[in-house]
Design a protein around this motif. Structure first.
Motif, mmCIF file in Angstrom:
data_model
loop_
_atom_site.group_PDB
_atom_site.id
_atom_site.type_symbol
_atom_site.label_atom_id
_atom_site.label_comp_id
_atom_site.label_asym_id
_atom_site.label_seq_id
_atom_site.Cartn_x
_atom_site.Cartn_y
_atom_site.Cartn_z
ATOM 1 N N ARG A 20 40.857 48.164 41.266
ATOM 2 C CA ARG A 20 39.309 48.330 39.863
ATOM 3 C C ARG A 20 38.697 49.257 41.026
ATOM 4 N NH1 ARG A 20 35.957 45.502 36.579
ATOM 5 N NH2 ARG A 20 35.016 44.937 39.228
ATOM 6 N N ASP A 21 38.078 48.402 42.368
ATOM 7 C CA ASP A 21 36.645 48.676 42.770
ATOM 8 C C ASP A 21 37.176 49.649 43.459
ATOM 9 O OD1 ASP A 21 35.141 47.142 41.201
ATOM 10 O OD2 ASP A 21 35.566 45.291 43.334
ATOM 11 N N LEU A 22 38.012 50.185 44.299
ATOM 12 C CA LEU A 22 38.852 51.194 44.928
ATOM 13 C C LEU A 22 38.755 52.149 44.670
ATOM 14 C CD1 LEU A 22 39.927 51.035 47.906
ATOM 15 C CD2 LEU A 22 43.010 51.152 46.204
ATOM 16 N N GLY A 23 38.280 52.251 42.782
ATOM 17 C CA GLY A 23 37.694 53.807 41.879
ATOM 18 C C GLY A 23 39.238 54.674 41.822
ATOM 19 N N VAL A 24 40.830 54.937 42.579
ATOM 20 C CA VAL A 24 41.746 55.947 42.713
ATOM 21 C C VAL A 24 41.992 55.833 40.707
ATOM 22 C CG1 VAL A 24 42.594 54.664 44.685
ATOM 23 C CG2 VAL A 24 43.452 53.634 42.572
ATOM 24 N N GLY A 25 42.750 57.355 40.280
ATOM 25 C CA GLY A 25 42.930 56.983 39.355
ATOM 26 C C GLY A 25 43.989 57.669 39.124
ATOM 27 N N ASP A 26 44.382 58.438 37.627
ATOM 28 C CA ASP A 26 45.729 58.695 37.238
ATOM 29 C C ASP A 26 46.507 57.499 37.284
ATOM 30 O OD1 ASP A 26 47.103 60.538 36.076
ATOM 31 O OD2 ASP A 26 47.162 61.451 37.516
ATOM 32 N N LEU A 27 46.398 56.174 37.067
ATOM 33 C CA LEU A 27 47.429 54.890 37.441
ATOM 34 C C LEU A 27 47.771 55.476 36.210
ATOM 35 C CD1 LEU A 27 44.819 52.498 38.795
ATOM 36 C CD2 LEU A 27 46.302 53.634 40.181
ATOM 37 N N THR A 28 50.014 54.560 36.343
ATOM 38 C CA THR A 28 50.385 54.227 35.282
ATOM 39 C C THR A 28 50.210 52.624 35.447
ATOM 40 O OG1 THR A 28 51.619 56.311 35.282
ATOM 41 C CG2 THR A 28 52.825 54.566 34.466
ATOM 42 N N ILE A 29 50.576 52.178 34.589
ATOM 43 C CA ILE A 29 50.299 50.490 34.225
ATOM 44 C C ILE A 29 51.638 50.110 34.352
ATOM 45 C CG2 ILE A 29 49.212 48.378 34.234
ATOM 46 C CD1 ILE A 29 47.699 49.837 35.844
ATOM 47 N N ILE A 30 52.700 49.515 34.710
ATOM 48 C CA ILE A 30 53.713 49.056 33.974
ATOM 49 C C ILE A 30 53.776 47.083 34.197
ATOM 50 C CG2 ILE A 30 56.220 47.856 34.482
ATOM 51 C CD1 ILE A 30 56.504 50.741 36.019
ATOM 52 N N GLY A 31 52.786 46.557 32.546
ATOM 53 C CA GLY A 31 52.988 45.264 32.892
ATOM 54 C C GLY A 31 53.507 44.235 31.962
ATOM 55 N N ASN A 32 53.128 43.275 31.211
ATOM 56 C CA ASN A 32 54.330 42.621 30.437
ATOM 57 C C ASN A 32 52.739 42.540 29.365
ATOM 58 O OD1 ASN A 32 55.749 41.357 28.644
ATOM 59 N ND2 ASN A 32 55.502 39.426 29.031
ATOM 60 N N VAL A 33 52.074 41.195 28.931
ATOM 61 C CA VAL A 33 51.580 40.908 27.512
ATOM 62 C C VAL A 33 50.046 41.993 28.441
ATOM 63 C CG1 VAL A 33 49.335 39.197 26.744
ATOM 64 C CG2 VAL A 33 52.325 38.624 27.549
ATOM 65 N N ALA A 34 49.579 42.797 27.830
ATOM 66 C CA ALA A 34 48.664 43.476 28.730
ATOM 67 C C ALA A 34 47.700 43.932 28.475
ATOM 68 C CB ALA A 34 49.692 44.824 29.085
ATOM 69 N N GLY A 35 46.430 42.690 28.075
ATOM 70 C CA GLY A 35 44.985 43.920 27.992
ATOM 71 C C GLY A 35 44.306 43.029 26.887
ATOM 72 N N ILE A 36 45.020 41.666 26.476
ATOM 73 C CA ILE A 36 44.963 41.173 25.315
ATOM 74 C C ILE A 36 43.487 39.856 24.996
ATOM 75 C CG2 ILE A 36 46.752 42.043 24.145
ATOM 76 C CD1 ILE A 36 47.254 38.927 23.880
ATOM 77 N N SER A 37 43.576 39.714 26.776
ATOM 78 C CA SER A 37 42.782 37.651 27.235
ATOM 79 C C SER A 37 41.423 38.315 26.592
ATOM 80 C CB SER A 37 42.832 37.986 28.465
ATOM 81 O OG SER A 37 44.622 37.457 28.806
ATOM 82 N N LYS A 38 40.677 39.489 26.899
ATOM 83 C CA LYS A 38 39.572 39.980 27.399
ATOM 84 C C LYS A 38 38.781 39.806 25.867
ATOM 85 C CE LYS A 38 36.125 44.011 27.915
ATOM 86 N NZ LYS A 38 36.141 45.080 28.211
ATOM 87 N N THR A 39 39.355 40.327 25.054
ATOM 88 C CA THR A 39 38.951 39.740 23.901
ATOM 89 C C THR A 39 40.019 38.353 22.945
ATOM 90 O OG1 THR A 39 40.889 41.481 23.421
ATOM 91 C CG2 THR A 39 38.485 42.503 22.674
#
Lengths: 220, 228
Positions: A20-39
């Motif tokens: 994230r801090d590197l700031g590179v863009g146009d990423l395609t992410i492959i993950g499993n349970v993704a993005g639900i922990s924060k909320t």
């Protein structure tokens, strides 16, 4: 590819923050349970603020995610991934978990495609080849590889052999085999022989770079 | 317990649904419990019943959970809760975990549902209006476990039926459900004979009361028992 299952254990959290801090863009992410922990707090102890793959959608660095579980129940606040999807800024490709891990395994094992009974007759089957074996219908699913795999292990030796702990394996060992460059985050690095050969969970052959955490890192 | 204005008697609460579902879990089975009511089954196992719990993230043989908010992130179940380390437990990766499921080695899975059709089709991963959903391990479990039990509330928003002729929500798997346990009934999906059999009703509920809240046509096969 980002390893782990979802939740703190097995997630390469320091590598994710560095990306994230590197700031590179146009990423395609492959993950499993993704993005639900924060909320929802999923898989994180109560005393820590959860960090998850949604950060790459909040920052606008990612435009696509292939995963099995991108949104929690309707009663939870909107996740960063769902927000980005609703605003038309993210493509979300939802894959059955067993199909997702097998596609990754297949990529690492030199198998271009395989047949699975999972998903037949459902939306995930649309447009895919169907074939019957012994009277049951199966779907053809294709291998899934990546440019980079960010994974998490407990311990590495200097050759890159990895040892995992508890339920932190999840997607990590398969992802290590399926990317052009595999980067592992570990708590500890040891000399060859510092990992019992019976306990090697990922072979050094698959590992390109090792990042060792600082001692006493408060993140799981 | 909740009583809707036109209900003949109270409906069972979520814990009571789980308790009834737990009665159908056979000693020694390898079992995967979904999130919500299904996970609560573990709290209500009949005396003498020991199950081998599987969770998708790579753990077999777990039982006791740590106190809420505590626990080791490297010792998690698929619901994001933290079990304790117990003798006989095994850890493995997701390849192995889904070989176990896809290969037909899970005896029973208990899952929640949005809709179940008369032939046992299951919809439980996306509400069409939302347009985005989460599949997780549900499609693998529903398609490949030896027995699929659904534990859910019988209706939504008062009287809207969830046990229907044809699912209108996106499917999880076709013709997979064996039994549905709700807050008013126990229903067997007899796929072989194309019947939806009402096996039990909650106390104070008649066959007709349950049928009135079920789109799929129910039949009796012998006496209809009580869930009490």
């Amino acid at each position: 590819m980002i390893g782990g299952f979802g939740g703190a254990g097995g997630q390469p959290t320091r590598l994710m923050l560095a990306l994230r801090d590197l700031g590179v863009g146009d990423l395609t992410i492959i993950g499993n349970v993704a993005g639900i922990s924060k909320t929802t707090g999923y898989g994180w102890p109560d005393h820590l603020d959860p960090i998850d793959q949604g950060m790459f959608f909040e920052s606008g660095q990612a435009t696509k995610i292939t995963c099995s579980f991108p949104v929690p129940g309707t009663t939870n606040p909107l996740s960063d991934i769902e927000k980005a999807w609703r605003e038309g800024n993210a493509e979300v490709d939802i894959v059955p978990q067993g199909t997702l891990i097998e596609r990754i395994r297949a990529a690492g094992a030199g198998i271009p495609a395989f047949y699975t009974p999972t998903g037949v007759g459902t939306p995930v089957a649309e447009g895919k080849e169907h074939r019957d074996f012994d009277g049951r219908t199966y779907l053809m699913e294709e291998a899934l590889s990546a440019d980079f795999a960010l994974i998490r292990a407990q311990k590495a030796d200097t050759r890159g052999n990895l040892q995992y702990i508890g339920t932190s394996r999840a997607f990590n060992p398969a992802m290590a085999t399926a990317a052009a460059v595999t980067i592992v985050e570990v708590d500890e690095i040891v000399e060859p022989g510092g990992i019992d050969p019976e306990r090697v969970g990922t072979l050094s052959t698959y590992v390109d770079r090792i990042v060792v955490r600082e001692a006493g890192d408060p993140l799981p | 317990m909740t009583t809707l204005s036109n209900d003949p008697a109270p409906r069972l609460d979520r814990a009571a649904i789980a308790k009834r579902a737990a009665r159908d879990l056979v000693d020694g089975s390898t079992v995967n419990l979904g999130i919500g009511i299904p996970a609560m089954c573990a709290d209500f196992l009949p005396d003498g019943v020991e199950l081998l719990y599987h969770a998708e993230n790579g753990i077999l043989g777990f039982k006791e959970l740590s106190a809420p908010g505590e626990g080791d992130p490297n010792l998690m179940d698929a619901g994001g809760k933290f079990p304790k380390l117990v003798p006989g437990m095994a850890f493995f990766d997701s390849v192995e975990s889904f070989s176990l499921i896809r290969g037909g080695h899970i005896d029973v899975t208990v899952l929640g549902a949005l809709q179940v059709s008369r032939n046992g089709d299951l919809s439980n991963w996306m509400i069409p209006k939302r347009g985005i959903g989460s599949i997780g391990g549900a499609m693998d479990l529903a398609a490949n476990a030896k027995k699929v039990i659904i534990a859910m509330e019988h209706n939504v928003r008062g009287d809207l039926a969830k046990i229907v002729d044809e699912c209108t929500f996106p499917l999880t798997a076709r013709a997979c459900v064996d039994e549905v346990i709700t807050d008013i009934a126990v229903i067997e999906i007899d796929r072989k004979n194309d019947r939806v059999i009402l096996r039990e009703t909650a106390p104070g509920w008649s066959f007709d009361d349950v049928q009135a809240r079920t789109e799929a046509r129910l039949v009796a096969d012998g006496d209809v028992g009580s869930m009490a």
